[in-house]
Write a protein that holds these residues in place. Structure first.
Motif, PDB file in Angstrom:
ATOM      1  N   GLU A   1     -36.306  37.714  24.165  1.00  0.00           N
ATOM      2  CA  GLU A   1     -36.330  37.026  25.229  1.00  0.00           C
ATOM      3  C   GLU A   1     -35.897  38.466  26.173  1.00  0.00           C
ATOM      4  OE1 GLU A   1     -34.079  34.032  28.212  1.00  0.00           O
ATOM      5  OE2 GLU A   1     -34.445  33.204  27.321  1.00  0.00           O
ATOM      6  N   VAL A   2     -37.079  38.948  27.239  1.00  0.00           N
ATOM      7  CA  VAL A   2     -37.328  39.943  27.960  1.00  0.00           C
ATOM      8  C   VAL A   2     -36.513  38.956  29.647  1.00  0.00           C
ATOM      9  CG1 VAL A   2     -38.014  41.636  29.540  1.00  0.00           C
ATOM     10  CG2 VAL A   2     -38.869  41.127  26.707  1.00  0.00           C
ATOM     11  N   ALA A   3     -35.396  39.886  30.227  1.00  0.00           N
ATOM     12  CA  ALA A   3     -35.413  38.801  30.930  1.00  0.00           C
ATOM     13  C   ALA A   3     -36.463  39.313  32.491  1.00  0.00           C
ATOM     14  CB  ALA A   3     -33.575  39.762  31.306  1.00  0.00           C
ATOM     15  N   ASP A   4     -37.194  40.683  32.840  1.00  0.00           N
ATOM     16  CA  ASP A   4     -37.422  40.340  33.424  1.00  0.00           C
ATOM     17  C   ASP A   4     -38.991  40.689  32.637  1.00  0.00           C
ATOM     18  OD1 ASP A   4     -39.560  41.751  35.631  1.00  0.00           O
ATOM     19  OD2 ASP A   4     -38.769  42.901  36.001  1.00  0.00           O
ATOM     20  N   PRO A   5     -39.955  39.607  32.577  1.00  0.00           N
ATOM     21  CA  PRO A   5     -40.827  40.373  32.045  1.00  0.00           C
ATOM     22  C   PRO A   5     -42.690  40.809  32.715  1.00  0.00           C
ATOM     23  CG  PRO A   5     -41.196  38.039  32.555  1.00  0.00           C
ATOM     24  CD  PRO A   5     -39.915  38.396  33.222  1.00  0.00           C
ATOM     25  N   ALA A   6     -41.948  41.094  33.953  1.00  0.00           N
ATOM     26  CA  ALA A   6     -43.460  42.179  34.564  1.00  0.00           C
ATOM     27  C   ALA A   6     -42.670  43.278  33.986  1.00  0.00           C
ATOM     28  CB  ALA A   6     -42.953  42.115  35.837  1.00  0.00           C
ATOM     29  N   VAL A   7     -41.702  43.971  33.927  1.00  0.00           N
ATOM     30  CA  VAL A   7     -41.482  44.889  32.753  1.00  0.00           C
ATOM     31  C   VAL A   7     -41.597  44.969  31.420  1.00  0.00           C
ATOM     32  CG1 VAL A   7     -39.647  46.584  32.597  1.00  0.00           C
ATOM     33  CG2 VAL A   7     -39.713  45.540  34.790  1.00  0.00           C
ATOM     34  N   ALA A   8     -41.538  44.300  30.482  1.00  0.00           N
ATOM     35  CA  ALA A   8     -41.678  44.301  29.444  1.00  0.00           C
ATOM     36  C   ALA A   8     -42.038  42.661  28.774  1.00  0.00           C
ATOM     37  CB  ALA A   8     -39.915  44.833  28.736  1.00  0.00           C
ATOM     38  N   GLU A   9     -42.314  42.551  27.401  1.00  0.00           N
ATOM     39  CA  GLU A   9     -42.653  41.293  26.578  1.00  0.00           C
ATOM     40  C   GLU A   9     -42.282  42.170  25.515  1.00  0.00           C
ATOM     41  OE1 GLU A   9     -47.735  42.088  25.883  1.00  0.00           O
ATOM     42  OE2 GLU A   9     -46.740  41.036  27.642  1.00  0.00           O
ATOM     43  N   PHE A  10     -42.038  40.734  25.184  1.00  0.00           N
ATOM     44  CA  PHE A  10     -41.634  41.053  23.558  1.00  0.00           C
ATOM     45  C   PHE A  10     -42.812  40.537  22.181  1.00  0.00           C
ATOM     46  CE2 PHE A  10     -39.911  38.761  19.688  1.00  0.00           C
ATOM     47  CZ  PHE A  10     -39.102  39.517  18.860  1.00  0.00           C
ATOM     48  N   VAL A  11     -43.035  40.682  21.458  1.00  0.00           N
ATOM     49  CA  VAL A  11     -44.106  40.871  20.593  1.00  0.00           C
ATOM     50  C   VAL A  11     -43.511  40.383  19.466  1.00  0.00           C
ATOM     51  CG1 VAL A  11     -46.131  42.096  19.239  1.00  0.00           C
ATOM     52  CG2 VAL A  11     -45.630  42.355  21.535  1.00  0.00           C
ATOM     53  N   GLN A  12     -43.543  39.321  18.869  1.00  0.00           N
ATOM     54  CA  GLN A  12     -43.136  38.660  17.216  1.00  0.00           C
ATOM     55  C   GLN A  12     -43.556  39.099  15.920  1.00  0.00           C
ATOM     56  OE1 GLN A  12     -41.085  35.796  17.538  1.00  0.00           O
ATOM     57  NE2 GLN A  12     -41.261  36.325  15.248  1.00  0.00           N
ATOM     58  N   GLY A  13     -42.990  39.367  15.326  1.00  0.00           N
ATOM     59  CA  GLY A  13     -43.378  39.837  13.930  1.00  0.00           C
ATOM     60  C   GLY A  13     -43.997  39.396  13.309  1.00  0.00           C
ATOM     61  N   ARG A  14     -44.506  39.538  12.372  1.00  0.00           N
ATOM     62  CA  ARG A  14     -45.200  38.579  11.594  1.00  0.00           C
ATOM     63  C   ARG A  14     -46.041  39.311  10.150  1.00  0.00           C
ATOM     64  NH1 ARG A  14     -48.024  40.448  15.031  1.00  0.00           N
ATOM     65  NH2 ARG A  14     -50.803  41.522  15.225  1.00  0.00           N
ATOM     66  N   GLU A  15     -46.030  38.437   9.118  1.00  0.00           N
ATOM     67  CA  GLU A  15     -47.403  38.779   7.970  1.00  0.00           C
ATOM     68  C   GLU A  15     -48.346  38.017   8.407  1.00  0.00           C
ATOM     69  OE1 GLU A  15     -45.402  38.616   4.894  1.00  0.00           O
ATOM     70  OE2 GLU A  15     -42.984  39.749   5.768  1.00  0.00           O
ATOM     71  N   GLU A  16     -49.447  39.512   8.226  1.00  0.00           N
ATOM     72  CA  GLU A  16     -51.191  38.753   8.412  1.00  0.00           C
ATOM     73  C   GLU A  16     -51.301  39.244   7.198  1.00  0.00           C
ATOM     74  OE1 GLU A  16     -53.052  39.427  11.514  1.00  0.00           O
ATOM     75  OE2 GLU A  16     -51.753  38.153  13.065  1.00  0.00           O
ATOM     76  N   GLY A  17     -51.301  38.602   5.703  1.00  0.00           N
ATOM     77  CA  GLY A  17     -52.169  39.060   4.411  1.00  0.00           C
ATOM     78  C   GLY A  17     -51.621  40.110   3.631  1.00  0.00           C
ATOM     79  N   ASP A  18     -51.422  40.939   3.684  1.00  0.00           N
ATOM     80  CA  ASP A  18     -51.231  42.450   3.066  1.00  0.00           C
ATOM     81  C   ASP A  18     -49.956  43.144   4.243  1.00  0.00           C
ATOM     82  OD1 ASP A  18     -51.757  41.266  -0.115  1.00  0.00           O
ATOM     83  OD2 ASP A  18     -53.483  43.167  -0.085  1.00  0.00           O
ATOM     84  N   ALA A  19     -50.895  42.946   5.648  1.00  0.00           N
ATOM     85  CA  ALA A  19     -50.094  43.449   6.157  1.00  0.00           C
ATOM     86  C   ALA A  19     -48.920  42.708   7.600  1.00  0.00           C
ATOM     87  CB  ALA A  19     -50.873  43.929   7.512  1.00  0.00           C
ATOM     88  N   THR A  20     -47.840  43.872   7.543  1.00  0.00           N
ATOM     89  CA  THR A  20     -46.227  43.277   7.845  1.00  0.00           C
ATOM     90  C   THR A  20     -46.315  44.121   8.827  1.00  0.00           C
ATOM     91  OG1 THR A  20     -45.146  43.305   5.862  1.00  0.00           O
ATOM     92  CG2 THR A  20     -43.575  43.272   7.347  1.00  0.00           C
ATOM     93  N   PHE A  21     -45.565  44.007  10.141  1.00  0.00           N
ATOM     94  CA  PHE A  21     -45.519  43.155  11.515  1.00  0.00           C
ATOM     95  C   PHE A  21     -44.633  43.745  12.264  1.00  0.00           C
ATOM     96  CE2 PHE A  21     -50.110  42.613  11.077  1.00  0.00           C
ATOM     97  CZ  PHE A  21     -50.787  44.009  11.562  1.00  0.00           C
ATOM     98  N   ASN A  22     -43.745  44.512  12.269  1.00  0.00           N
ATOM     99  CA  ASN A  22     -42.256  44.459  12.820  1.00  0.00           C
ATOM    100  C   ASN A  22     -42.503  43.399  14.266  1.00  0.00           C
ATOM    101  OD1 ASN A  22     -41.536  45.901  10.538  1.00  0.00           O
ATOM    102  ND2 ASN A  22     -41.234  47.997  11.363  1.00  0.00           N
ATOM    103  N   PRO A  23     -41.407  43.081  14.310  1.00  0.00           N
ATOM    104  CA  PRO A  23     -41.312  42.524  16.179  1.00  0.00           C
ATOM    105  C   PRO A  23     -41.090  43.749  16.957  1.00  0.00           C
ATOM    106  CG  PRO A  23     -39.348  42.311  14.943  1.00  0.00           C
ATOM    107  CD  PRO A  23     -40.506  42.750  14.130  1.00  0.00           C
TER     108      PRO A  23
END
Length: 129
Positions: A74-96
């Motif tokens: 959770e970002v206190a001010d979403p106008a400044v930054a946004e959280f990106v959820q981590g996930r796995e897609e097939g063989d690829a891993t994406f950090n949060p």
């Protein structure tokens, strides 16, 4: 009447000139937009930290042994930054991570669905670059 060889030479020269102008520094095309390297930090090192980013830059959060999709943010001010959820897609891993959106300062709170882990709180300062 123009010679076919002359026409092909002129067309080849024009094509090369157009292609090279797209590579010229300072052009307005998307290909000339500078790439901003992400900042990578370990989740263990972020508690109470301040991370400096420029608009468009991403904070890549290494979750260590914990699943990349086990964190919510959770970002206190979403106008400044946004959280990106981590996930796995097939063989690829994406950090949060956190994407810098606009100049300013905001706090980020990350929680983990695995019980017993305290919320992770840190500050993100975003500058124009």
């Amino acid at each position: 009447m123009r010679s076919p060889k002359l026409v092909l030479t002129v067309l080849g020269t024009l094509t090369a000139a157009i292609a090279l102008s797209a590579c010229a520094p300072g052009g307005a095309s998307p290909e000339n937009t500078p790439v901003i390297a992400p900042v990578t930090e370990s989740a263990n090192d972020l508690q109470g930290a301040t991370v400096e980013l420029v608009v468009g830059q991403v904070l890549n959060i290494n979750t260590g042994d914990l699943a990349v999709d086990s964190y919510e943010g959770e970002v206190a001010d979403p106008a400044v930054a946004e959280f990106v959820q981590g996930r796995e897609e097939g063989d690829a891993t994406f950090n949060p991570g956190v994407q810098a959106v606009a100049e300013g300062t905001t706090t980020v709170t990350m929680t983990n669905q695995d019980g017993g882990i305290q919320p992770l709180e840190f500050t993100v300062e975003v500058s124009a670059g």
